[in-house]
Design a protein around this motif. Sequence first.
Motif, mmCIF file in Angstrom:
data_model
loop_
_atom_site.group_PDB
_atom_site.id
_atom_site.type_symbol
_atom_site.label_atom_id
_atom_site.label_comp_id
_atom_site.label_asym_id
_atom_site.label_seq_id
_atom_site.Cartn_x
_atom_site.Cartn_y
_atom_site.Cartn_z
ATOM 1 N N ALA A 233 0.758 -1.127 0.274
ATOM 2 C CA ALA A 233 0.231 0.103 -0.066
ATOM 3 C C ALA A 233 1.061 0.924 -0.152
ATOM 4 O O ALA A 233 0.531 2.125 -0.433
ATOM 5 C CB ALA A 233 -0.995 -0.046 1.175
ATOM 6 N N THR A 234 2.088 1.099 1.122
ATOM 7 C CA THR A 234 2.893 2.463 0.636
ATOM 8 C C THR A 234 3.610 2.767 -0.731
ATOM 9 O O THR A 234 3.724 3.519 -0.906
ATOM 10 C CB THR A 234 3.612 1.971 2.017
ATOM 11 O OG1 THR A 234 3.273 1.690 3.709
ATOM 12 C CG2 THR A 234 4.703 4.200 1.686
ATOM 13 N N GLU B 173 3.099 1.522 -3.092
ATOM 14 C CA GLU B 173 1.664 2.061 -4.384
ATOM 15 C C GLU B 173 1.021 2.944 -4.668
ATOM 16 O O GLU B 173 0.277 3.495 -5.646
ATOM 17 C CB GLU B 173 0.628 0.334 -4.501
ATOM 18 C CG GLU B 173 1.039 -0.144 -4.607
ATOM 19 C CD GLU B 173 1.040 -0.744 -6.256
ATOM 20 O OE1 GLU B 173 1.351 -0.096 -7.233
ATOM 21 O OE2 GLU B 173 1.115 -2.263 -6.425
ATOM 22 N N ARG B 174 1.696 4.407 -3.535
ATOM 23 C CA ARG B 174 0.976 5.079 -2.723
ATOM 24 C C ARG B 174 0.849 6.629 -4.318
ATOM 25 O O ARG B 174 -0.011 6.758 -4.405
ATOM 26 C CB ARG B 174 1.032 6.341 -1.819
ATOM 27 C CG ARG B 174 0.644 7.079 -1.327
ATOM 28 C CD ARG B 174 1.132 7.338 -0.301
ATOM 29 N NE ARG B 174 0.374 9.166 -0.441
ATOM 30 C CZ ARG B 174 0.885 9.734 -0.755
ATOM 31 N NH1 ARG B 174 2.159 9.530 -1.910
ATOM 32 N NH2 ARG B 174 0.985 10.738 -0.713
ATOM 33 N N ASN C 254 -6.143 4.752 -2.100
ATOM 34 C CA ASN C 254 -4.505 5.287 -1.321
ATOM 35 C C ASN C 254 -5.374 4.668 0.081
ATOM 36 O O ASN C 254 -4.975 3.440 0.570
ATOM 37 C CB ASN C 254 -3.851 6.120 -1.099
ATOM 38 C CG ASN C 254 -2.662 6.221 -0.361
ATOM 39 O OD1 ASN C 254 -2.139 6.461 0.642
ATOM 40 N ND2 ASN C 254 -2.107 4.903 -0.357
ATOM 41 N N ARG C 255 -6.579 5.035 0.577
ATOM 42 C CA ARG C 255 -7.463 4.895 1.735
ATOM 43 C C ARG C 255 -7.545 3.544 1.680
ATOM 44 O O ARG C 255 -7.612 3.019 2.829
ATOM 45 C CB ARG C 255 -8.257 5.565 1.649
ATOM 46 C CG ARG C 255 -8.563 6.019 3.369
ATOM 47 C CD ARG C 255 -9.492 7.051 3.851
ATOM 48 N NE ARG C 255 -10.104 8.282 2.233
ATOM 49 C CZ ARG C 255 -10.104 9.134 1.253
ATOM 50 N NH1 ARG C 255 -9.774 9.838 2.018
ATOM 51 N NH2 ARG C 255 -11.247 9.281 0.640
ATOM 52 N N LEU D 96 -4.567 1.258 2.285
ATOM 53 C CA LEU D 96 -4.378 1.604 3.766
ATOM 54 C C LEU D 96 -4.557 0.374 4.318
ATOM 55 O O LEU D 96 -4.571 0.051 5.825
ATOM 56 C CB LEU D 96 -3.131 2.665 4.177
ATOM 57 C CG LEU D 96 -2.579 3.226 3.938
ATOM 58 C CD1 LEU D 96 -2.891 5.241 4.042
ATOM 59 C CD2 LEU D 96 -1.248 3.313 4.074
ATOM 60 N N THR E 201 6.209 10.021 3.648
ATOM 61 C CA THR E 201 5.096 10.384 4.248
ATOM 62 C C THR E 201 5.849 10.157 5.082
ATOM 63 O O THR E 201 6.527 9.635 5.917
ATOM 64 C CB THR E 201 3.772 9.170 3.746
ATOM 65 O OG1 THR E 201 4.570 8.346 4.129
ATOM 66 C CG2 THR E 201 3.302 9.652 2.216
#
Lengths: 373, 373
Positions: free
Chosen positions: A48-49, A51-52, A60-61, A64, A110
């Motif tokens: 998930a990170t 691919e952000r 993205n939400r 995650l 991030t």
Amino acid sequence: MKVVIIGAGIAGLSIGWRLAQAGCAVTVLERARPGGAATWASGGMIAATAERPGMSADENRFALHSAALWPAFASEIEKASGRPVHYARVGTLIAALTAEGYTELSAGITGETRMLTPPETLALEPLLRSDIAGGLWAPGDAMVDNRLVGLALAFAFVGAGGTLNINEAVVRLEVAGNAIAGARTPFALHTADAYVIAAGAWSGEIAGLPPEAIPATLPVKGEMIALLPPGGQALPSRLVWGNSVYLIPRRDRLFIGATVSKEGFDTSTTDAARLFLHSHACALMPDLAKWEIVEQWAGLRPGTPDGLPLIGETAIPGLFVASGQFRNGVLFAPAIAKAICDLVAGQKRLPELEAFRPGRFGPAHLAGGHAVG
Amino acid sequence: MKVVIIGAGIAGLSIGWRLAQAGCAVTVLERARPGGAATWASGGMIAATAERPGMSADENRFALHSAALWPAFASEIEKASGRPVHYARVGTLIAALTAEGYTELSAGITGETRMLTPPETLALEPLLRSDIAGGLWAPGDAMVDNRLVGLALAFAFVGAGGTLNINEAVVRLEVAGNAIAGARTPFALHTADAYVIAAGAWSGEIAGLPPEAIPATLPVKGEMIALLPPGGQALPSRLVWGNSVYLIPRRDRLFIGATVSKEGFDTSTTDAARLFLHSHACALMPDLAKWEIVEQWAGLRPGTPDGLPLIGETAIPGLFVASGQFRNGVLFAPAIAKAICDLVAGQKRLPELEAFRPGRFGPAHLAGGHAVG
């Protein structure tokens, strides 16, 4: 409540399992074998990170959220099936080959990631070329052995009372008025209170639906190779991205992916893809040139016109879609299972799925002009 | 007693299931997926009578014995797995296109078969060309949906307490003195009291064995196609052999097989095979020219130098082989399972298996010169 699910990939089986656990009578109809198409062909990344940067805020939400569900999801699959799936939070290291690449990566930093100097990058992954410009480290990313997940989910689903019909393709959804009257296979008409299309790249291929209810998927081919290290040499221990490829340590071998091409439903492997993947990986990690290529395979991702998944109810009440995950089918599985289960069994409204509404394109997508994110 | 079985095809899973039922602790190690190679690619014929002319007396006895076990075997699989396998005793009709062919067929008549006149032949199978010369009718032959059998056996085996490791190839059998010290995969050394190689066409590819213990298998490629009838047209209701092809009604489609070629481990499909199968089938049943070719696939049969299977203990005590079934892997499965179970768990001597002794060739077979029956 009776539910028919079309497709026994990771999405269909996860949804079916959750619905069966919730007390539904679920039948999964699979044209070939469980976990046999994109679920088998994928790399099993839960990134998930990493691919952000390619994702919208909504996606993205969701990513995650799903990544956070994975540890418990994996444990539950293992417990229910008695089979291992090898979930591991190994992190992603995105390597920058140039100073420009490093600057670009820095812009995407991030709270969950941090930049690494060249020595830090090499300390984390010594196989990288020695003149590496640095990297971005995303420690929260994970992976799972996707090939094991398919069969484990089949056992979990059947163990929860689900019916899994393999080698039985849905050739037509029978529509009566504004409702589904049944899923027709060559052998039976399967009727239910709700239907879920979770047929990956083939989701848009089922006959019988009015244009506004056809899932807007198109197949996006991806090829991968696997390398075997010479005796004694260790694999990278992290997911590594860089130089237009990603590297996934999968037990005894290193998976390298993946090409992206739109060629219909062809899944042949090509010399061009093998050379591309191998040369780009070797430029990132020179030692790989001495490793043996032991596998090459191709799969079809379910793409959509805007690159976002299709999750929710269609224009036909009671007909749901869980498709269009593009390269995130493994990552999204637990969140999709939960969402569809809530929608189908709980009849809840889920505002967080608004961006993924299957009907958002209208029938225009059928005229062509597909693009994927 | 602990047993390790190499290969989760119909042979390995059938043996593993029987041994688990007999109280053994069984692990099946499978390099890809259960029932995924020749078990998936086969036609599922249980045609002991039709296959008779190509068989030695020993093999035919074994084939008839196994065919007789199939009805109860199929029921038991279905009961244990909760999954259908569609066993059906449909019979084989061997069609003769010429008077010479008819005379040749007549020479092979037995108590279980009878010759049919042209009108009788056409009455049994109206799709055959109208100038057919007659046929041989073998009513005892049967078929099973081999694609369903693989997954059903996986469920039956695991349900009986067996351990099924997929995506885990045995790369080496460790030999210490004249015994197996373990089956080495990339992830573990699996030790047991007995080992069974049931790896189909790959049975001879496992490293570590002394030449006299290596199973004398070689891969024999076979390609098949499947035709879909136009709406409303009925499939043949029997197995039909003739004109160098066989036709198998499989639910909604007609399987046509099979080519025979020795090309190593290649499983690509070819235009030449498609044309051969299609043209020969259409010459037998002209209407098939209007049917759509909807599938083409290839698989690898395990051939042997003398065309007979390899069933029994090798030169290494405690190392057994169940391979070399050539085109009879489905037919032989229940008899092989029973035989290996008796040998491994019961330590019996089985004189009826003498002709199938794995060590009958000596190490000479490794020098090449393989042939199949």
